[in-house]
Design a protein around this motif. Structure first.
Motif, short mmCIF file in Angstrom:
data_model
loop_
_atom_site.label_atom_id
_atom_site.label_comp_id
_atom_site.label_asym_id
_atom_site.label_seq_id
_atom_site.Cartn_x
_atom_site.Cartn_y
_atom_site.Cartn_z
N GLN A 191 0.83 -1.21 0.00
CA GLN A 191 0.00 0.00 0.00
C GLN A 191 0.86 1.25 0.00
O GLN A 191 0.53 2.24 -0.67
N VAL A 192 1.97 1.24 0.74
CA VAL A 192 2.85 2.40 0.78
C VAL A 192 3.38 2.70 -0.61
O VAL A 192 3.36 3.86 -1.08
N LYS A 193 3.86 1.70 -1.30
CA LYS A 193 4.38 1.89 -2.66
C LYS A 193 3.27 2.38 -3.59
O LYS A 193 3.47 3.29 -4.42
N TYR A 194 2.08 1.80 -3.44
CA TYR A 194 0.96 2.17 -4.32
C TYR A 194 0.60 3.65 -4.16
O TYR A 194 0.47 4.37 -5.16
N VAL A 195 0.43 4.13 -2.93
CA VAL A 195 -0.03 5.50 -2.74
C VAL A 195 1.04 6.51 -3.16
O VAL A 195 0.71 7.58 -3.70
N VAL A 196 2.31 6.18 -2.93
CA VAL A 196 3.37 7.10 -3.34
C VAL A 196 3.43 7.20 -4.85
O VAL A 196 3.51 8.30 -5.43
N GLU A 197 3.37 6.06 -5.54
CA GLU A 197 3.43 6.08 -7.00
C GLU A 197 2.17 6.71 -7.59
O GLU A 197 2.24 7.39 -8.62
N LEU A 198 1.03 6.50 -6.96
CA LEU A 198 -0.21 7.13 -7.44
C LEU A 198 -0.12 8.65 -7.32
O LEU A 198 -0.46 9.38 -8.25
N ILE A 308 -11.19 13.89 -2.00
CA ILE A 308 -10.34 13.40 -0.91
C ILE A 308 -10.38 11.88 -0.96
O ILE A 308 -11.45 11.29 -0.87
N HIS A 309 -9.22 11.27 -1.13
CA HIS A 309 -9.14 9.83 -1.40
C HIS A 309 -8.51 9.12 -0.20
O HIS A 309 -7.33 9.32 0.10
N GLY A 310 -9.31 8.30 0.49
CA GLY A 310 -8.82 7.54 1.64
C GLY A 310 -8.38 6.15 1.23
O GLY A 310 -9.07 5.47 0.47
N HIS A 311 -7.23 5.72 1.75
CA HIS A 311 -6.68 4.40 1.46
C HIS A 311 -6.66 3.58 2.74
O HIS A 311 -6.03 3.97 3.72
N THR A 333 -10.34 3.57 -1.41
CA THR A 333 -9.72 2.31 -1.83
C THR A 333 -9.48 1.49 -0.58
O THR A 333 -8.76 1.93 0.32
N GLY A 334 -10.07 0.31 -0.51
CA GLY A 334 -10.02 -0.49 0.71
C GLY A 334 -8.70 -1.19 0.95
O GLY A 334 -8.29 -1.41 2.07
N HIS A 335 -8.02 -1.61 -0.16
CA HIS A 335 -6.78 -2.38 -0.11
C HIS A 335 -7.03 -3.76 0.50
O HIS A 335 -6.92 -4.76 -0.21
N SER A 336 -7.28 -3.86 1.77
CA SER A 336 -7.75 -5.11 2.36
C SER A 336 -8.90 -4.75 3.29
O SER A 336 -8.90 -3.67 3.87
N LEU A 337 -9.86 -5.66 3.41
CA LEU A 337 -11.12 -5.31 4.07
C LEU A 337 -11.28 -6.07 5.38
O LEU A 337 -10.94 -7.25 5.50
N GLY A 338 -11.84 -5.37 6.36
CA GLY A 338 -11.98 -5.91 7.69
C GLY A 338 -12.91 -7.10 7.78
O GLY A 338 -12.62 -8.09 8.46
N ARG A 339 -14.07 -7.02 7.11
CA ARG A 339 -15.02 -8.14 7.20
C ARG A 339 -14.44 -9.40 6.58
O ARG A 339 -14.65 -10.51 7.08
N GLU A 386 -13.15 -8.51 -5.88
CA GLU A 386 -13.20 -7.69 -4.68
C GLU A 386 -14.60 -7.13 -4.45
O GLU A 386 -15.07 -7.01 -3.33
N ILE A 387 -15.27 -6.81 -5.54
CA ILE A 387 -16.63 -6.27 -5.44
C ILE A 387 -17.63 -7.37 -5.08
O ILE A 387 -18.42 -7.24 -4.15
#
Length: 1042
Positions: A191-198, A308-311, A333-339, A386-387
């Protein structure tokens, strides 16, 4: 059990052991115990607890034991333990089946009721606003994919006129632009790499002026100093192409907001109590940056974020609150989901639900994701799986109901206040500029005639040393040794297919290891299984399994496989996305991949290989053999991958991303539309008439219980009186605009309502004492007022009353206590759905409502559709009462307003908890905030973005009132929104002995503890005892001098 596939191996080992377990000779266990009974052993050794890793070690020891008697003893023990595993699995499956059946019934009931409300018979008045509905759901026609450099150039030229400001949020882990410490801990990963590159890619896109990636500032000796830097610019990869677009503050930046423990780096599970503190700090930064960008490129008007985009869940929760405070669109963007994680952990059976929640704060995480669904315009996913399989687990998203709502919007008919976020599949991007696919053969690896001094990467020799014939094509698998990755099935498929073994080699890149004994039990078991299979099929010289490789070696490994005309395989049982498949395709490798999950979507786009059933060993071997043996098919798949790989590039990702954002309905603070700023010319009276009518006439209030837009408004005002008052108000207001240009605040501005008195205060006292009886609440209010009498007299302190009461009830409350409304600057009413100021013009009544606040919080307000559903819910609750009993819950029409539906509760204990009502409304796609108040005797249902704490943030956004200069007085308990008042940059004083009779049942039904929401050890929270001085508490908070 799920994720424990080695259990089957245990059973096979028990069946394959040489000496049967029922041998006449007694086992060691029987001899040792003498009087052995299965029930006693089961109670003593199995029920008392076990650990799966210990079970696995027992199995390894059992199969390695030479003595048949001892082996039988160990396997007998394991039989009991495996039987217990099966027993637990059966119990879990029964509970799971009951839970799923209940959930299915709730979903079906919700759909039926929603569909019944949205009947097919429409009059003209029932048709919705197509433009509004469609843009709210983000359903503009899709723009075509970028199929060439020319089409990208055309699209880029269309965007050049835009000056977008985008805000991304990723809170946990260690984030920096270069030399990312990926894998340092579980929070610093993909996720860190993804958000920085995005952020970097978006900052280089035409039409985007600035991108801020907000994260946590960490100034700890345990981490590098760079994580404590407030700001870091992300250098574009190809900055020379966009140099003409650069401005003073343009580009992409990492902005680190301080929140949480100042000198500690803490895991994401411990960040939850500090989210509100981040929200206030981020809001301050965004406000400042919006004004700066406005001065630079906005003609003096603030440039509000386009989105505003939350990851991840924590950032999604923060983004939802920021979206409400600033009234701008939100993306998730959920990345991984709690449920999904909760389901997997429960299936493993190692931890109970309570233990899972304690360890992972999973219920707080799930509630954050549910709130994010309530607020988001769009949810970005990587795959369709994922959906369909993960997001559908949530109350706030139902694919079937979502399709029905989408169809109604396209037909231009109303959805009756129901909303679903748009799920959009946008695969992660990649950087391909540095990748040069090789066309040479593996023979060229020995040297290069043109560059004889060039040397092959060291990792090539490390792999090739395993092969007796290194010139054969290489089948490459790149995965950690995890049972879910299904590496053992791949080795079996390779070992049992003689033609495949004759044609190809197999390279298994299974992470890094020093010794098998030092690996985790699960990883070591997989690796041992692989080694045994290599020995079983005599694959020495045909299979490579190097111990070490660096992250920088991975591209070279792909290149080696491509040079050998090999194939990349991902045989995982299920693969959420499959980024390695894209990396392999970029290097010219055809693929064989699992048909479960993300690879299906990747194959649909790239068309560069074959999909297989990961459980079908023969299917895997046949697919590999087909690609290795058929050179034409191999070349076609390679060419297709290289031709289509650009569709997974960052420019393609960002183009789709930005196309979606520009389809959103514009949202920003409404007063900005009518107020051009301090430096603008005064509007004409005609242009300002609507504003002044709001402030001077529509704001008039009648004390028999209504607001300015209620039917109870004073109807005796003649049309001439109304006109003259409007004209006078226009005159006063325009004078206020002129005086503001001179830098002073005249009384005319206050009288006109343009600048309320609250703006001039040095600090603000917010009294948010929830219902504890009118007498006790009045006494506590007087105690607070008297404590700052000196500051109140000189005007340095202002007061705000924040409550669940209506404005008419507040008036009665003040009158009965001998308090003057002018003692307060503002009133937050109806649990935060209405905001009033004190009027200094007696002709207009004592209160003036802020209609801009309504436009600020009305997003996704369900209106009449919500009201009907609530009435139906109240009827279902009342059906449970006895015939002679009074109704349990009823709609209180006289207390309800346009943005608050109030229900009176006669028997709080008979009403379902607040979480159940929230769940019911989410299932029906109704987005709102449910508040149980006044010891559970009242229920206020208000807009999802409205609350008492959000009203305070609104005051900061509109009037610039510093949140750090606010102090909120609360009792020991309160309404179900109590938790929101105790976190953030503002100060809090807990009055002990006040509101202590508030029903704990309101909070006992919370799915997570209060400590997961607020930090009770915060320096911003102090306690004041029954006999202690309130001034002392304010001095501790450094709001008053000694």
């Amino acid at each position: 059990m799920a994720g424990n596939d080695w259990v089957n191996s245990y059973l096979e080992a028990i069946l394959d052991v040489g000496q049967p377990l029922d041998d006449a000779r007694p086992s060691l266990l029987l001899r040792e115990r003498g009087r052995f009974t299965p029930s006693r052993y089961f109670v003593e050794e199995v029920i008392t607890g076990y650990d799966e890793t210990d079970l696995h070690r027992s199995w390894v020891k059992a199969v390695a034991t030479r003595s048949p008697q001892e082996r039988n003893t160990r396997l007998e023990n394991m039989c009991w333990r495996i039987w217990n595993l099966a027993r637990q699995k059966k119990q879990h499956e029964e509970k799971e089946a009951q839970r799923l059946a209940k959930r299915r019934l709730e979903r079906e009931r919700g759909r039926r009721e929603a569909t019944a409300d949205m009947s097919e018979e429409f009059s003209e008045g029932e048709k919705g606003d197509l433009v509004s509905d469609v843009s709210t759901h983000g359903t503009k026609p899709r723009l075509p994919r970028i199929n060439s450099a020319e089409s990208m150039e055309i699209w880029a030229n269309q965007q050049k006129g835009n000056k977008l400001y985008l805000v991304l949020i990723s809170l946990h882990g260690l984030i920096r632009g270069e030399n990312m410490e990926l894998g340092r801990d579980s929070d610093t990963g993909g996720q860190v790499k993804y958000v920085v590159e995005l952020a970097r890619a978006l900052g280089s896109m035409p039409g985007v002026y600035r991108v801020d990636l907000l994260t946590r500032q960490v100034a700890s000796p345990d981490v590098d100093w760079s994580y404590g830097e407030p700001t870091e610019m992300l250098t574009p990869r190809d900055s020379e192409n966009f140099s003409d677009e650069m401005g003073e503050s343009s580009g992409a930046y990492i902005v680190r907001i301080p929140f949480g423990p100042k000198d500690k780096y803490i895991p994401k599970e411990l960040l939850w109590p500090h989210i509100a503190e981040f929200v206030d700090g981020a809001m301050n930064h965004i406000m400042q940056m919006s004004n700066v960008l406005g001065e630079q490129v906005g003609s003096g008007k603030p440039i509000w974020p386009s989105a505003i985009h939350g990851h991840y869940a924590d950032a999604g929760d923060a983004a939802a609150l920021l979206s409400g405070a600033l009234n701008v669109p939100m993306i998730l963007t959920g990345h991984s989901l709690g449920r999904d994680k909760l389901e997997q952990l429960l299936k493993q059976g190692r931890l109970s639900k309570e233990e899972i929640n304690s360890t992972y704060k999973i219920m707080r995480r799930i509630e954050g994701e549910e709130l994010s669904l309530d607020v988001s315009e769009m949810v970005i996913t990587s795959t369709r799986q994922e959906i369909d399989e993960q997001w559908r687990l949530y109350d706030g998203f139902d694919p079937i109901l979502e399709r029905k709502l989408r169809a109604r919007i396209k037909r231009n008919v109303s959805c009756y206040g129901r909303f679903m976020p748009r799920m959009v599949k946008i695969p992660p991007g990649m950087e391909f500029n540095h990748i040069v696919p090789h066309d040479g053969d593996v023979e060229d690896a020995d040297g290069n005639e043109e560059h004889p001094t060039s040397r092959d990467p060291p990792i090539w020799a490390e792999i090739m040393r395993f092969f007796s014939n290194s010139r054969k094509p290489m089948i490459l698998a790149l995965a950690r040794p995890d049972p879910k990755k299904n590496i053992t099935t791949l080795v079996k498929a390779f070992g049992e297919c003689r033609p495949l073994r004759d044609l190809a080699n197999l390279a298994l890149i299974m992470g890094n290891r020093d010794g098998i004994d030092e690996m985790s039990s699960t990883s070591s078991s997989v690796l041992l299984s692989v080694l045994k299979l290599i020995d079983k099929y005599d694959l020495y010289g045909q299979v490579a399994y190097p111990k070490h490789h660096k992250q920088s070696d991975v591209p070279d490994i792909y290149r080696l496989a491509a040079k050998s005309k090999g194939v990349f395989i991902n045989p995982a049982f299920i693969e959420p996305f499959g980024l390695t498949l894209i990396e392999a395709a970029a290097h010219g490798l055809p693929m064989v991949a699992t048909k479960n999950g993300g690879p299906v979507d990747i194959h649909r786009v790239l068309d560069n290989g074959l999909l297989v059933d990961p459980h079908d060993q023969q299917s895997i071997s046949e697919a590999l053999l087909k690609l290795v043996a058929d050179k034409q098919l191999w070349a076609k798949c390679r060419q297709n991958g290289l031709k289509n790989i650009h569709q997974f590039s960052w420019p393609e990702h960002c183009k789709t991303y930005l196309s979606r954002i520009t389809s959103f309905k514009p949202r920003h603070p409404q007063w900005q539309s009518d107020d051009d700023g301090d430096n603008s010319e005064p509007e004409s009276p005609g242009d300002s008439l609507r504003d002044i009518q709001d402030i001077s006439l529509n704001l008039r209030f009648s004390f028999d219980g209504g607001s300015g837009n209620d039917s109870s408004m004073n109807q005796d005002v003649s049309s001439m009186d109304r006109k003259s008052k409007i004209e006078a108000a226009v005159l006063n207001w325009s004078k206020g605009k002129d005086s503001r240009k001179m830098g002073s605040l005249e009384k005319s501005e206050v009288n006109s309502g343009k600048f309320p008195a609250v703006r001039r205060r040095k600090f603000i006292v917010v009294i948010a004492l929830d219902y504890d009886g009118e007498k006790d609440t009045l006494e506590a209010t007087r105690r607070i007022l008297e404590a700052v009498e000196k500051e109140r007299a000189d005007g340095t302190v202002g007061f705000i009353l924040s409550t669940s009461l209506t404005i008419s009830e507040i008036q009665s409350f003040l009158v009965s206590g001998g308090l003057n409304p002018n003692d307060f600057d503002a009133f937050i009413c109806n649990s935060g759905s209405d905001l009033y100021y004190t009027s200094v013009n007696s002709e207009d009544g004592p209160f003036v409502v802020d209609f801009y606040y309504h436009s600020h919080v009305e997003y996704r307000w369900g209106g009449e559709g919500l009201r009907k559903t609530l009435i139906r819910w109240a009827s279902s609750v009342n059906e449970k009462r006895s015939e002679n009993d009074e109704q349990i819950v009823t709609l209180a029409e006289h207390l309800s307003t346009d943005y608050c539906y109030t229900f009176a509760v006669k028997k709080p204990a008979a009403v379902p908890p607040v979480r159940e009502l929230r769940k019911l409304l989410r299932i029906q796609a109704l987005r709102c905030h449910v508040v149980y108040s006044q010891n559970g005797t009242r229920i206020n249902v208000i807009p999802v973005l409205a609350s008492r704490i959000q009203a305070l943030r609104y005051l900061f956004v509109r009037w610039g009132i510093d949140m750090a200069k606010m102090v909120v007085f609360v009792g020991e308990s309160g309404d179900t929104d109590y938790e929101g008042l105790l976190g953030g940059l503002h100060k809090s004083v807990v009055l002990e002995g006040v509101s202590c009779s508030a029903s704990n049942a309101l909070h006992a039904n919370r799915s997570y503890p209060l400590t997961d929401v607020i930090s009770l050890e915060s320096n911003n929270v102090v306690h004041a005892g029954v006999d202690s001085d309130v001034r002392d508490a304010l001095k501790k908070l450094e709001l008053l001098d000694d």
